[in-house]
Scaffold this motif. Structure first.
Motif, PDB file in Angstrom:
ATOM      1  N   GLY A 272       9.798  -0.297   3.641  1.00 48.78           N
ATOM      2  CA  GLY A 272       9.822  -1.147   5.047  1.00 48.78           C
ATOM      3  C   GLY A 272      10.340  -0.448   6.061  1.00 48.78           C
ATOM      4  O   GLY A 272      10.038  -0.413   7.274  1.00 48.78           O
ATOM      5  N   ALA A 273      11.480   0.433   5.802  1.00 45.84           N
ATOM      6  CA  ALA A 273      12.312   1.258   6.913  1.00 45.84           C
ATOM      7  C   ALA A 273      11.151   2.331   7.314  1.00 45.84           C
ATOM      8  O   ALA A 273      11.181   2.454   8.621  1.00 45.84           O
ATOM      9  CB  ALA A 273      13.507   2.059   6.163  1.00 45.84           C
ATOM     10  N   LEU A 274      10.424   3.005   6.441  1.00 50.78           N
ATOM     11  CA  LEU A 274       9.262   3.982   6.944  1.00 50.78           C
ATOM     12  C   LEU A 274       8.378   3.397   7.818  1.00 50.78           C
ATOM     13  O   LEU A 274       8.002   3.724   8.849  1.00 50.78           O
ATOM     14  CB  LEU A 274       8.791   4.447   5.726  1.00 50.78           C
ATOM     15  CG  LEU A 274       9.217   6.028   5.160  1.00 50.78           C
ATOM     16  CD1 LEU A 274       8.546   6.379   4.149  1.00 50.78           C
ATOM     17  CD2 LEU A 274       9.050   6.950   6.195  1.00 50.78           C
ATOM     18  N   LEU A 275       7.719   2.274   7.260  1.00 55.66           N
ATOM     19  CA  LEU A 275       6.986   1.409   8.049  1.00 55.66           C
ATOM     20  C   LEU A 275       7.607   1.099   9.682  1.00 55.66           C
ATOM     21  O   LEU A 275       6.857   1.201  10.659  1.00 55.66           O
ATOM     22  CB  LEU A 275       6.338   0.140   7.530  1.00 55.66           C
ATOM     23  CG  LEU A 275       5.325   0.477   6.496  1.00 55.66           C
ATOM     24  CD1 LEU A 275       5.241  -0.719   5.406  1.00 55.66           C
ATOM     25  CD2 LEU A 275       4.130   0.970   6.783  1.00 55.66           C
ATOM     26  N   GLY A 276       8.819   0.723   9.558  1.00 52.21           N
ATOM     27  CA  GLY A 276       9.381   0.254  10.894  1.00 52.21           C
ATOM     28  C   GLY A 276       9.391   1.688  11.726  1.00 52.21           C
ATOM     29  O   GLY A 276       9.386   1.628  12.985  1.00 52.21           O
ATOM     30  N   ARG A 277       9.654   2.845  11.128  1.00 51.22           N
ATOM     31  CA  ARG A 277       9.717   4.181  12.006  1.00 51.22           C
ATOM     32  C   ARG A 277       8.279   4.391  12.521  1.00 51.22           C
ATOM     33  O   ARG A 277       8.352   5.162  13.446  1.00 51.22           O
ATOM     34  CB  ARG A 277      10.229   5.401  11.134  1.00 51.22           C
ATOM     35  CG  ARG A 277      10.124   6.592  11.593  1.00 51.22           C
ATOM     36  CD  ARG A 277      10.638   6.678  12.868  1.00 51.22           C
ATOM     37  NE  ARG A 277      10.660   8.292  13.488  1.00 51.22           N
ATOM     38  CZ  ARG A 277       9.773   8.358  14.393  1.00 51.22           C
ATOM     39  NH1 ARG A 277       8.934   7.305  14.807  1.00 51.22           N
ATOM     40  NH2 ARG A 277       9.741   9.348  15.175  1.00 51.22           N
TER      41      ARG A 277
ATOM     42  N   ASN B 113       0.866  -1.036  -0.022  1.00 58.29           N
ATOM     43  CA  ASN B 113       0.005   0.024   0.165  1.00 58.29           C
ATOM     44  C   ASN B 113       0.830   1.267   0.105  1.00 58.29           C
ATOM     45  O   ASN B 113       0.658   2.274  -0.775  1.00 58.29           O
ATOM     46  CB  ASN B 113      -0.885   0.030   1.154  1.00 58.29           C
ATOM     47  CG  ASN B 113      -2.341  -0.556   0.871  1.00 58.29           C
ATOM     48  OD1 ASN B 113      -3.090  -0.083   0.345  1.00 58.29           O
ATOM     49  ND2 ASN B 113      -2.435  -2.033   1.327  1.00 58.29           N
ATOM     50  N   VAL B 114       2.030   1.261   0.565  1.00 54.51           N
ATOM     51  CA  VAL B 114       2.885   2.438   0.451  1.00 54.51           C
ATOM     52  C   VAL B 114       3.305   2.846  -0.754  1.00 54.51           C
ATOM     53  O   VAL B 114       3.566   3.845  -0.974  1.00 54.51           O
ATOM     54  CB  VAL B 114       3.790   2.104   1.893  1.00 54.51           C
ATOM     55  CG1 VAL B 114       5.119   3.187   1.727  1.00 54.51           C
ATOM     56  CG2 VAL B 114       3.390   2.159   3.076  1.00 54.51           C
ATOM     57  N   LEU B 115       3.616   1.497  -1.178  1.00 55.73           N
ATOM     58  CA  LEU B 115       4.389   1.667  -2.677  1.00 55.73           C
ATOM     59  C   LEU B 115       3.569   1.942  -3.665  1.00 55.73           C
ATOM     60  O   LEU B 115       3.880   2.530  -4.815  1.00 55.73           O
ATOM     61  CB  LEU B 115       5.167   0.359  -2.895  1.00 55.73           C
ATOM     62  CG  LEU B 115       6.352   0.171  -2.109  1.00 55.73           C
ATOM     63  CD1 LEU B 115       7.089  -1.251  -1.968  1.00 55.73           C
ATOM     64  CD2 LEU B 115       7.477   0.969  -2.524  1.00 55.73           C
ATOM     65  N   LEU B 116       2.006   1.770  -3.486  1.00 57.53           N
ATOM     66  CA  LEU B 116       1.318   1.722  -4.772  1.00 57.53           C
ATOM     67  C   LEU B 116       1.292   3.017  -5.626  1.00 57.53           C
ATOM     68  O   LEU B 116       1.558   3.036  -6.873  1.00 57.53           O
ATOM     69  CB  LEU B 116      -0.167   1.510  -4.398  1.00 57.53           C
ATOM     70  CG  LEU B 116      -0.587  -0.014  -4.091  1.00 57.53           C
ATOM     71  CD1 LEU B 116      -1.979  -0.172  -3.539  1.00 57.53           C
ATOM     72  CD2 LEU B 116      -0.673  -0.691  -5.698  1.00 57.53           C
ATOM     73  N   PRO B 117       1.036   4.204  -4.973  1.00 54.29           N
ATOM     74  CA  PRO B 117       0.996   5.447  -5.570  1.00 54.29           C
ATOM     75  C   PRO B 117       2.466   5.547  -6.618  1.00 54.29           C
ATOM     76  O   PRO B 117       2.296   5.924  -7.831  1.00 54.29           O
ATOM     77  CB  PRO B 117       1.087   6.744  -4.673  1.00 54.29           C
ATOM     78  CG  PRO B 117       0.484   5.838  -3.368  1.00 54.29           C
ATOM     79  CD  PRO B 117       0.814   4.711  -3.464  1.00 54.29           C
ATOM     80  N   LEU B 118       3.517   5.189  -6.099  1.00 52.93           N
ATOM     81  CA  LEU B 118       4.749   5.383  -6.805  1.00 52.93           C
ATOM     82  C   LEU B 118       4.712   4.385  -7.930  1.00 52.93           C
ATOM     83  O   LEU B 118       5.287   4.676  -8.930  1.00 52.93           O
ATOM     84  CB  LEU B 118       5.978   5.041  -6.084  1.00 52.93           C
ATOM     85  CG  LEU B 118       6.405   6.485  -5.242  1.00 52.93           C
ATOM     86  CD1 LEU B 118       7.923   6.230  -4.534  1.00 52.93           C
ATOM     87  CD2 LEU B 118       6.822   7.505  -6.379  1.00 52.93           C
ATOM     88  N   HIS B 119       4.303   3.080  -7.609  1.00 49.47           N
ATOM     89  CA  HIS B 119       4.063   2.147  -8.708  1.00 49.47           C
ATOM     90  C   HIS B 119       3.340   2.531  -9.672  1.00 49.47           C
ATOM     91  O   HIS B 119       3.716   2.192 -11.236  1.00 49.47           O
ATOM     92  CB  HIS B 119       3.746   1.009  -8.090  1.00 49.47           C
ATOM     93  CG  HIS B 119       3.790  -0.421  -8.836  1.00 49.47           C
ATOM     94  ND1 HIS B 119       3.442  -1.442  -8.550  1.00 49.47           N
ATOM     95  CD2 HIS B 119       4.651  -0.427 -10.086  1.00 49.47           C
ATOM     96  CE1 HIS B 119       3.755  -2.529  -9.752  1.00 49.47           C
ATOM     97  NE2 HIS B 119       4.421  -1.779 -10.236  1.00 49.47           N
ATOM     98  N   ALA B 120       2.261   2.994  -9.456  1.00 47.45           N
ATOM     99  CA  ALA B 120       1.248   3.540 -10.539  1.00 47.45           C
ATOM    100  C   ALA B 120       1.902   4.604 -11.416  1.00 47.45           C
ATOM    101  O   ALA B 120       1.688   4.511 -12.531  1.00 47.45           O
ATOM    102  CB  ALA B 120      -0.059   3.993  -9.796  1.00 47.45           C
TER     103      ALA B 120
ATOM    104  N   ASP C  29      12.368  -0.061  -7.986  1.00 49.44           N
ATOM    105  CA  ASP C  29      13.474  -0.849  -7.650  1.00 49.44           C
ATOM    106  C   ASP C  29      13.663  -1.308  -6.092  1.00 49.44           C
ATOM    107  O   ASP C  29      12.928  -0.971  -5.239  1.00 49.44           O
ATOM    108  CB  ASP C  29      14.790   0.110  -7.855  1.00 49.44           C
ATOM    109  CG  ASP C  29      14.670   1.224  -7.227  1.00 49.44           C
ATOM    110  OD1 ASP C  29      14.041   1.327  -6.144  1.00 49.44           O
ATOM    111  OD2 ASP C  29      15.075   2.434  -7.847  1.00 49.44           O
ATOM    112  N   ARG C  30      14.743  -2.163  -5.834  1.00 50.75           N
ATOM    113  CA  ARG C  30      14.809  -2.656  -4.488  1.00 50.75           C
ATOM    114  C   ARG C  30      15.170  -1.363  -3.429  1.00 50.75           C
ATOM    115  O   ARG C  30      14.539  -1.874  -2.235  1.00 50.75           O
ATOM    116  CB  ARG C  30      16.126  -3.481  -4.403  1.00 50.75           C
ATOM    117  CG  ARG C  30      16.475  -4.150  -3.305  1.00 50.75           C
ATOM    118  CD  ARG C  30      15.550  -5.333  -2.869  1.00 50.75           C
ATOM    119  NE  ARG C  30      15.340  -5.801  -1.628  1.00 50.75           N
ATOM    120  CZ  ARG C  30      14.508  -6.590  -0.972  1.00 50.75           C
ATOM    121  NH1 ARG C  30      13.793  -7.364  -1.902  1.00 50.75           N
ATOM    122  NH2 ARG C  30      14.606  -7.035   0.248  1.00 50.75           N
TER     123      ARG C  30
END
Length: 229
Positions: free
Chosen positions: A131-136, A110-117, A123-124
């Motif tokens: 993942g790091a942002l969700l950890g924060r 869900n975090v990545l969806l707007p950029l993916h669209a 990229d990795r």
């Protein structure tokens, strides 16, 4: 001799917004407003004061009838739709009262969806960044859980991570705690305040909660389509 003041992240001059052709109704009446880069600002006002109209203009989702809107020093009122979309995607983040997550996707997806669209591929580095942002956000153990399995407060934290992934200069947060209980809402607000301080991201928070507004550096009141500072 002091240096020049930094360019505000958002500057409005003489902004007006009207609706209607035969009968014209002006909702915003010559708004002059600066939002400082890195600031935490509250926008308050009664229902019908024009907050939603103003927020749509600030988010480049609508165009003013008259006046100037500059985002990170760039004049927006003469841009075509494609240029507005590009600037919005690069410079703005959005957090809403309802998180608008896709329940069948994980928190990270869900975090990545707007950029993916927008980009068509990821990229990795972006995968790891999400993942790091969700950890924060305190969600390290929920990164790969479906959004439907998260609590309301956790879902709103995912929405904040989504808004911050591309390092926008300004996040527009429309009643971000309005759908949460008091304790969870305060936790989410405190998280946004911490991120504002850590990252230097400006936040404009629309809220009906005077307690939350008081925690911001500045409060802007909108009454009958006019700003009261």
């Amino acid at each position: 001799m002091s240096g020049a003041s930094p360019t505000p992240v958002l500057r409005l001059r003489g902004v007006r917004k009207s609706y209607g052709d035969t009968v014209v109704t002006e909702v915003l009446h010559g708004i002059d407003l600066d939002i400082a880069a890195g600031a935490m600002t509250a926008l308050v006002g009664p229902s019908g004061s024009g907050k939603s109209t103003l927020l749509n203009l600030l988010g480049l989702l609508d165009r003013p009838t008259a006046g100037s809107i500059q985002l990170q020093g760039r004049e927006t009122t003469d841009l075509d739709d494609a240029a507005l979309t590009e600037l919005r995607g690069r410079s703005l983040g959005f957090v809403f009262q309802f998180h608008h997550l896709l329940p069948a996707f994980t928190a990270r997806e869900n975090v990545l969806l707007p950029l993916h669209a927008r980009r068509g591929r990821l990229d990795r580095a972006l995968w790891d960044r999400a993942g790091a942002l969700l950890g924060r956000m305190g969600l390290r153990g929920e990164i790969d859980r479906l959004a439907s399995q998260l609590s309301g407060g956790q879902q709103q934290r995912v929405a904040i991570a989504r808004a911050l992934l591309h390092d926008p200069g300004l996040v527009l947060a429309d009643e971000p705690t309005g759908n949460l209980d008091t304790v969870t809402g305060r936790e989410v607000f405190d998280l946004m305040r911490d991120l504002n301080r850590e990252r230097g991201t400006a936040f404009l928070v629309v809220t009906h909660d005077p307690g939350l507004a008081a925690l911001c550096e500045r409060t802007i009141e909108l009454v009958d389509g006019r700003v009261h500072l």
